[in-house]
Motif scaffolding. Sequence first.
Motif, PDB file in Angstrom:
ATOM      1  N   LEU A  41       0.817  -1.206   0.000  1.00 26.93           N
ATOM      2  CA  LEU A  41       0.000   0.000   0.000  1.00 26.93           C
ATOM      3  C   LEU A  41       0.857   1.265   0.000  1.00 26.93           C
ATOM      4  CD1 LEU A  41      -2.815  -1.032   2.517  1.00 26.93           C
ATOM      5  CD2 LEU A  41      -2.952  -0.897   0.022  1.00 26.93           C
ATOM      6  N   ARG A  42       1.967   1.206   0.682  1.00 28.94           N
ATOM      7  CA  ARG A  42       2.838   2.375   0.766  1.00 28.94           C
ATOM      8  C   ARG A  42       3.487   2.672  -0.569  1.00 28.94           C
ATOM      9  NH1 ARG A  42       7.071   2.484   5.572  1.00 28.94           N
ATOM     10  NH2 ARG A  42       5.086   2.674   6.672  1.00 28.94           N
ATOM     11  N   HIS A  43       3.944   1.618  -1.275  1.00 25.00           N
ATOM     12  CA  HIS A  43       4.728   1.827  -2.501  1.00 25.00           C
ATOM     13  C   HIS A  43       3.914   1.660  -3.778  1.00 25.00           C
ATOM     14  CE1 HIS A  43       8.423   2.113  -0.194  1.00 25.00           C
ATOM     15  NE2 HIS A  43       8.055   1.039   0.463  1.00 25.00           N
ATOM     16  N   ARG A  44       2.737   1.037  -3.690  1.00 23.37           N
ATOM     17  CA  ARG A  44       1.860   0.872  -4.840  1.00 23.37           C
ATOM     18  C   ARG A  44       2.531   0.166  -6.015  1.00 23.37           C
ATOM     19  NH1 ARG A  44      -3.395   1.065  -3.414  1.00 23.37           N
ATOM     20  NH2 ARG A  44      -3.763   2.792  -1.986  1.00 23.37           N
ATOM     21  N   THR A  45       3.458  -0.675  -5.719  1.00 23.81           N
ATOM     22  CA  THR A  45       4.134  -1.426  -6.768  1.00 23.81           C
ATOM     23  C   THR A  45       4.789  -2.633  -6.150  1.00 23.81           C
ATOM     24  OG1 THR A  45       5.800  -1.348  -8.508  1.00 23.81           O
ATOM     25  CG2 THR A  45       6.251  -0.078  -6.531  1.00 23.81           C
ATOM     26  N   PHE A  46       5.011  -3.655  -6.958  1.00 19.88           N
ATOM     27  CA  PHE A  46       5.654  -4.858  -6.437  1.00 19.88           C
ATOM     28  C   PHE A  46       7.068  -4.560  -5.940  1.00 19.88           C
ATOM     29  CE2 PHE A  46       2.910  -7.577  -9.415  1.00 19.88           C
ATOM     30  CZ  PHE A  46       1.957  -7.739  -8.423  1.00 19.88           C
ATOM     31  N   GLU A  47       7.823  -3.843  -6.740  1.00 23.46           N
ATOM     32  CA  GLU A  47       9.219  -3.576  -6.400  1.00 23.46           C
ATOM     33  C   GLU A  47       9.539  -2.117  -6.674  1.00 23.46           C
ATOM     34  OE1 GLU A  47      13.261  -6.000  -6.788  1.00 23.46           O
ATOM     35  OE2 GLU A  47      12.402  -5.413  -8.692  1.00 23.46           O
ATOM     36  N   PRO A  48       9.354  -1.242  -5.680  1.00 17.87           N
ATOM     37  CA  PRO A  48       9.614   0.183  -5.894  1.00 17.87           C
ATOM     38  C   PRO A  48      11.076   0.435  -6.229  1.00 17.87           C
ATOM     39  CG  PRO A  48       9.368  -0.310  -3.570  1.00 17.87           C
ATOM     40  CD  PRO A  48       8.981  -1.551  -4.301  1.00 17.87           C
ATOM     41  N   GLN A  53      17.820  -1.447  -5.635  1.00 16.10           N
ATOM     42  CA  GLN A  53      19.234  -1.669  -5.353  1.00 16.10           C
ATOM     43  C   GLN A  53      19.432  -2.539  -4.122  1.00 16.10           C
ATOM     44  OE1 GLN A  53      21.667  -0.921  -7.468  1.00 16.10           O
ATOM     45  NE2 GLN A  53      20.023  -0.139  -8.779  1.00 16.10           N
ATOM     46  N   ALA A  54      18.568  -2.344  -3.126  1.00 18.83           N
ATOM     47  CA  ALA A  54      18.659  -3.177  -1.926  1.00 18.83           C
ATOM     48  C   ALA A  54      18.362  -4.633  -2.271  1.00 18.83           C
ATOM     49  CB  ALA A  54      17.684  -2.678  -0.865  1.00 18.83           C
ATOM     50  N   ARG A  55      17.402  -4.841  -3.168  1.00 20.48           N
ATOM     51  CA  ARG A  55      17.068  -6.201  -3.582  1.00 20.48           C
ATOM     52  C   ARG A  55      18.235  -6.841  -4.323  1.00 20.48           C
ATOM     53  NH1 ARG A  55      15.137  -9.073  -8.006  1.00 20.48           N
ATOM     54  NH2 ARG A  55      13.689 -10.747  -7.486  1.00 20.48           N
ATOM     55  N   LYS A  56      18.849  -6.085  -5.229  1.00 25.45           N
ATOM     56  CA  LYS A  56      19.979  -6.620  -5.981  1.00 25.45           C
ATOM     57  C   LYS A  56      21.138  -6.994  -5.058  1.00 25.45           C
ATOM     58  CE  LYS A  56      19.135  -4.386 -10.463  1.00 25.45           C
ATOM     59  NZ  LYS A  56      19.653  -3.438 -11.473  1.00 25.45           N
ATOM     60  N   ALA A  57      21.414  -6.131  -4.105  1.00 21.39           N
ATOM     61  CA  ALA A  57      22.501  -6.408  -3.160  1.00 21.39           C
ATOM     62  C   ALA A  57      22.182  -7.644  -2.332  1.00 21.39           C
ATOM     63  CB  ALA A  57      22.735  -5.202  -2.261  1.00 21.39           C
ATOM     64  N   PHE A  58      20.912  -7.767  -1.916  1.00 23.68           N
ATOM     65  CA  PHE A  58      20.489  -8.920  -1.133  1.00 23.68           C
ATOM     66  C   PHE A  58      20.647 -10.200  -1.948  1.00 23.68           C
ATOM     67  CE2 PHE A  58      17.087 -11.852   0.214  1.00 23.68           C
ATOM     68  CZ  PHE A  58      17.436 -12.022   1.548  1.00 23.68           C
ATOM     69  N   CYS A  59      20.193 -10.185  -3.203  1.00 25.53           N
ATOM     70  CA  CYS A  59      20.288 -11.360  -4.066  1.00 25.53           C
ATOM     71  C   CYS A  59      21.745 -11.722  -4.359  1.00 25.53           C
ATOM     72  CB  CYS A  59      19.530 -11.128  -5.363  1.00 25.53           C
ATOM     73  SG  CYS A  59      17.740 -10.995  -5.152  1.00 25.53           S
ATOM     74  N   LYS A  60      22.574 -10.723  -4.581  1.00 20.28           N
ATOM     75  CA  LYS A  60      23.995 -10.967  -4.814  1.00 20.28           C
ATOM     76  C   LYS A  60      24.623 -11.670  -3.619  1.00 20.28           C
ATOM     77  CE  LYS A  60      28.412  -8.613  -5.648  1.00 20.28           C
ATOM     78  NZ  LYS A  60      29.077  -7.303  -5.855  1.00 20.28           N
ATOM     79  N   ASP A  61      24.298 -11.210  -2.431  1.00 22.69           N
ATOM     80  CA  ASP A  61      24.839 -11.814  -1.212  1.00 22.69           C
ATOM     81  C   ASP A  61      24.365 -13.259  -1.068  1.00 22.69           C
ATOM     82  OD1 ASP A  61      26.195 -11.546   1.457  1.00 22.69           O
ATOM     83  OD2 ASP A  61      24.164 -12.031   2.131  1.00 22.69           O
TER      84      ASP A  61
END
Length: 270
Positions: A41-48, A53-61
């Motif tokens: 609800l806050r971001h109105r999108t699956f992946e704001p 970048q936080a997601r990419k860093a998390f996946c890389k780790d």
Amino acid sequence: MAAIQTGRSDALGGARIDAAAYLDRYLNAPETGIAALVHYLRHRTFEPQSLKQARKAFCKDVLAKFHSLGNNCEFGLLQHKYLAEPLDLFRFSDASAAKLIRALQSRLVELRKAENVLLQFDGPIEYGSPQLTVIVPLLGIRFHGGNLALGKTFDELKITHAKRLDFLARKLFDDLEDAERIFVHKSDIASRSDVEQLYALMRSFGPNRLLWVTLEEPGKPAGTIELEKEGLMHAYIDRFANLKTAADFSEAYWLILCRKALSLAGQARA
């Protein structure tokens, strides 16, 4: 399962959300500490964009914690997408479980000498030069050799690739003895006896963990992961990439399985 079910409504008349599916698919969401529905609800999108970048860093780790053992370059290309670039011998190879067993049993001596290495032009021309395939006939394994380095003779190239394979072989044995990363092997056709023999061989070096990934089957849908014995995990995925389009992998399920494997391996070692 879709994370947001727009065809159904909650008591407030809005879209209904499957919190578990949302948090599984969007791996960075748990890191924010925000409840799934509030996050949406806050971001109105699956992946704001603010979290991309936080997601990419998390996946890389996450992906850097895995060591690919074939059977082709699919998992290696997934790591590449998220800039996780470990130097792993079989990351871009056609190593089946049976070939891996033979290679480890021989301590990989066959690929450490230039006379045992063959080079072959393979694949499309990139950046003005053809791609190379490095073949070790005694092991029956082919490795992606990158683009042809111009200005070198074929003999010089063979020596260069033999030295590289020797370095990666020594690193593989170091990783097996350290037993820190989770080894992952995918197989289109399940061969339990080969995988169990490979697992036993790996355990002779140290308390290694193997994630064996096969196609989903009745009662075991994609995303399922089971601990078959200490250190051996069996995971199921919806599909594998075609050999000619290895970059067309099932990204969401691979990431889910890797995260689950890390959690399961942590529990197994606790």
